[in-house]
Scaffold this motif. Structure first.
Motif, PDB file in Angstrom:
ATOM      1  N   THR A  65       0.843  -1.367  -0.073  1.00 28.85           N
ATOM      2  CA  THR A  65       0.028  -0.205  -0.085  1.00 28.85           C
ATOM      3  C   THR A  65       0.875   1.216   0.009  1.00 28.85           C
ATOM      4  O   THR A  65       1.844   1.510   0.557  1.00 28.85           O
ATOM      5  N   LEU A  66       0.433   2.267  -0.765  1.00 30.24           N
ATOM      6  CA  LEU A  66       1.074   3.551  -0.886  1.00 30.24           C
ATOM      7  C   LEU A  66      -0.247   4.512  -0.554  1.00 30.24           C
ATOM      8  O   LEU A  66      -1.279   4.338  -0.747  1.00 30.24           O
ATOM      9  N   ARG A  67       0.218   5.687  -0.048  1.00 28.03           N
ATOM     10  CA  ARG A  67      -0.774   6.698  -0.161  1.00 28.03           C
ATOM     11  C   ARG A  67      -0.794   7.759  -1.254  1.00 28.03           C
ATOM     12  O   ARG A  67       0.312   7.827  -2.067  1.00 28.03           O
ATOM     13  N   LEU A  68      -1.875   8.192  -1.870  1.00 27.66           N
ATOM     14  CA  LEU A  68      -2.110   9.037  -2.904  1.00 27.66           C
ATOM     15  C   LEU A  68      -1.373  10.195  -2.467  1.00 27.66           C
ATOM     16  O   LEU A  68      -1.153  10.807  -1.453  1.00 27.66           O
ATOM     17  N   PRO A  69      -0.643  10.643  -3.788  1.00 25.50           N
ATOM     18  CA  PRO A  69      -0.933  10.536  -4.965  1.00 25.50           C
ATOM     19  C   PRO A  69      -0.098   9.343  -5.789  1.00 25.50           C
ATOM     20  O   PRO A  69      -0.038   9.014  -6.791  1.00 25.50           O
ATOM     21  N   MET A  70       0.679   8.489  -4.731  1.00 25.14           N
ATOM     22  CA  MET A  70       1.252   7.602  -5.318  1.00 25.14           C
ATOM     23  C   MET A  70       0.467   6.396  -5.467  1.00 25.14           C
ATOM     24  O   MET A  70      -0.524   6.068  -4.491  1.00 25.14           O
ATOM     25  N   THR A  71       0.632   5.592  -6.478  1.00 28.72           N
ATOM     26  CA  THR A  71      -0.293   4.318  -6.826  1.00 28.72           C
ATOM     27  C   THR A  71       0.449   3.317  -7.067  1.00 28.72           C
ATOM     28  O   THR A  71       1.649   3.267  -7.147  1.00 28.72           O
ATOM     29  N   GLN A  72      -0.089   2.037  -7.038  1.00 30.25           N
ATOM     30  CA  GLN A  72       0.339   0.791  -7.581  1.00 30.25           C
ATOM     31  C   GLN A  72       1.274   0.915  -8.770  1.00 30.25           C
ATOM     32  O   GLN A  72       0.693   1.507  -9.800  1.00 30.25           O
ATOM     33  N   PRO A  73       2.203  -0.049  -9.137  1.00 29.04           N
ATOM     34  CA  PRO A  73       2.819  -0.064 -10.293  1.00 29.04           C
ATOM     35  C   PRO A  73       1.886  -0.556 -11.449  1.00 29.04           C
ATOM     36  O   PRO A  73       1.076  -1.577 -11.271  1.00 29.04           O
ATOM     37  N   SER A  74       2.238  -0.396 -12.523  1.00 29.13           N
ATOM     38  CA  SER A  74       1.350  -0.611 -13.664  1.00 29.13           C
ATOM     39  C   SER A  74       1.795  -2.268 -14.079  1.00 29.13           C
ATOM     40  O   SER A  74       2.713  -2.695 -13.582  1.00 29.13           O
ATOM     41  N   LYS A  75       0.803  -3.008 -14.829  1.00 29.41           N
ATOM     42  CA  LYS A  75       0.841  -4.301 -15.298  1.00 29.41           C
ATOM     43  C   LYS A  75       2.203  -4.549 -15.993  1.00 29.41           C
ATOM     44  O   LYS A  75       2.643  -5.566 -15.704  1.00 29.41           O
ATOM     45  N   LYS A  76       2.760  -3.651 -16.826  1.00 33.00           N
ATOM     46  CA  LYS A  76       3.916  -3.885 -17.585  1.00 33.00           C
ATOM     47  C   LYS A  76       4.889  -3.875 -16.549  1.00 33.00           C
ATOM     48  O   LYS A  76       5.912  -4.585 -16.562  1.00 33.00           O
ATOM     49  N   THR A  77       4.924  -2.950 -15.589  1.00 29.92           N
ATOM     50  CA  THR A  77       5.922  -2.756 -14.584  1.00 29.92           C
ATOM     51  C   THR A  77       6.050  -4.011 -13.658  1.00 29.92           C
ATOM     52  O   THR A  77       7.015  -4.523 -13.364  1.00 29.92           O
ATOM     53  N   LYS A  78       4.968  -4.509 -13.409  1.00 31.42           N
ATOM     54  CA  LYS A  78       4.821  -5.864 -12.459  1.00 31.42           C
ATOM     55  C   LYS A  78       5.677  -7.044 -13.326  1.00 31.42           C
ATOM     56  O   LYS A  78       6.440  -7.808 -12.550  1.00 31.42           O
ATOM     57  N   LYS A  79       4.985  -7.105 -14.625  1.00 29.02           N
ATOM     58  CA  LYS A  79       5.592  -8.236 -15.171  1.00 29.02           C
ATOM     59  C   LYS A  79       7.310  -7.990 -15.301  1.00 29.02           C
ATOM     60  O   LYS A  79       7.907  -9.118 -15.176  1.00 29.02           O
ATOM     61  N   ARG A  80       7.529  -6.793 -15.396  1.00 25.25           N
ATOM     62  CA  ARG A  80       9.251  -6.614 -15.461  1.00 25.25           C
ATOM     63  C   ARG A  80      10.029  -6.895 -14.166  1.00 25.25           C
ATOM     64  O   ARG A  80      10.924  -7.477 -13.992  1.00 25.25           O
TER      65      ARG A  80
END
Length: 306
Positions: free
Chosen positions: A266-281
């Motif tokens: 978990t991160l606090r806004l305005p930070m968000t979870q990594p994109s699907k592309k980043t997760k794959k990498r």
């Protein structure tokens, strides 16, 4: 006082976004076990910009309590307001904090005169050793070598975390400051080169998930065993890079959760979870580095969240 591998510690949170003390205890024990030399609590990697001041102070004090004198704790106390930085710094007087890490004021874009006066004013209002922190890519201002030279002469400014990744700048700083002034890398990708040139160590993001490897690299480099250090560092090169493919600490928190060091990413806004592309990498890098984490699971001190 400080050398080798030091960690810019992430701040673990539960699904609701509150600080998770169970995970905090787990990662502190992980670093002690893997011989990390110091923990930086609530620095910029620790999401100081989205914590309230009360949370910030409590988190540093909880880190102190959990560590129980087993590892030095450095408190992040930087702010873009000089008065705020002084107030925060003074909160840790006589608590057992080993030093404070104070980032250059962000957004304001102060002049070199303004930067000097900012850190001078903090120094005059505390007895805690101060480490300057220069990260121009995130703050919008660059603390220049001549200003660092002037600041190094002040009573309790003991060093700098230089995170520009500019190795030629290291030479300038090294030439200008006194011998015992600490020059610490804040860039994992160039940290080994930094130490080889005469730096004291690294305040590392990578160390959050590869503490043993980073500790070994730094220990070998400080003993001038650079060939062995480079062999290990070569395995982490892609990891160093992937951790900044999106804004820090987005990738490192997701990585830490994936390998079981923390319960949630978990991160606090305005930070968000990594994109699907980043997760794959990240998963691809995780597989190639073969990081093996043994969870401490000694959740004996705290059983709650903030």
């Amino acid at each position: 006082m400080f050398q080798g591998n030091m960690v810019a510690l992430i701040t673990p949170m539960n699904k609701e976004g509150n600080i998770c003390l169970e995970s905090l205890e787990n990662i502190i024990n992980y670093h002690i076990k893997n011989k990390t030399k110091a923990i930086i609590s609530v620095g910029t990697t620790g999401e100081s910009s989205t914590l309230t001041q009360k949370e910030h102070i409590n988190l540093v004090l909880c880190t102190l309590e959990i560590s129980n004198n087993r590892i030095p704790i450095i408190a992040g106390t930087g702010a873009n307001s000089t008065n705020e930085a002084i107030i925060l710094t003074k909160k840790f007087e006589k608590t057992g904090i080993s030093a404070c890490l104070s980032v250059t004021p962000y957004y304001n874009k102060p002049s070199q005169k303004g930067l000097y006066q900012h850190f001078k004013k903090i120094s005059e209002n505390t007895s805690i050793p101060q480490i300057l922190y220069n990260v121009p890519s995130r703050t919008g201002c660059d603390l220049l070598p001549k200003t660092i030279k002037k600041l190094s002469k002040l009573k309790n400014i003991i060093g700098i975390k230089e995170a520009s990744g500019n190795l030629s700048k290291f030479y300038e700083i090294k030439y200008l400051v006194k011998k015992n002034f600490l020059i610490i890398s804040g860039d994992d990708s160039t940290a080994l080169d930094f130490i080889q040139l005469g730096g004291n160590g690294v305040i590392s993001v990578t160390s959050n998930i590869a503490a043993q490897e980073m500790s070994t690299i730094c220990n070998l480099a400080l003993k001038k065993k650079f060939k062995k250090a480079r062999k290990i560092n070569k395995k982490l090169i892609n990891l160093h890079k992937i951790l900044f493919i999106e804004s820090n600490p987005i990738p490192i928190k997701w990585f830490a959760k994936k390998i079981g060091l923390i319960k949630n990413s978990t991160l606090r806004l305005p930070m968000t979870q990594p994109s699907k592309k980043t997760k794959k990498r990240i998963l691809k890098i995780l597989k190639s580095t073969k990081l093996k984490i043994k969870k401490e699971n000694n959740f004996n001190i705290f059983k709650k969240n903030f």
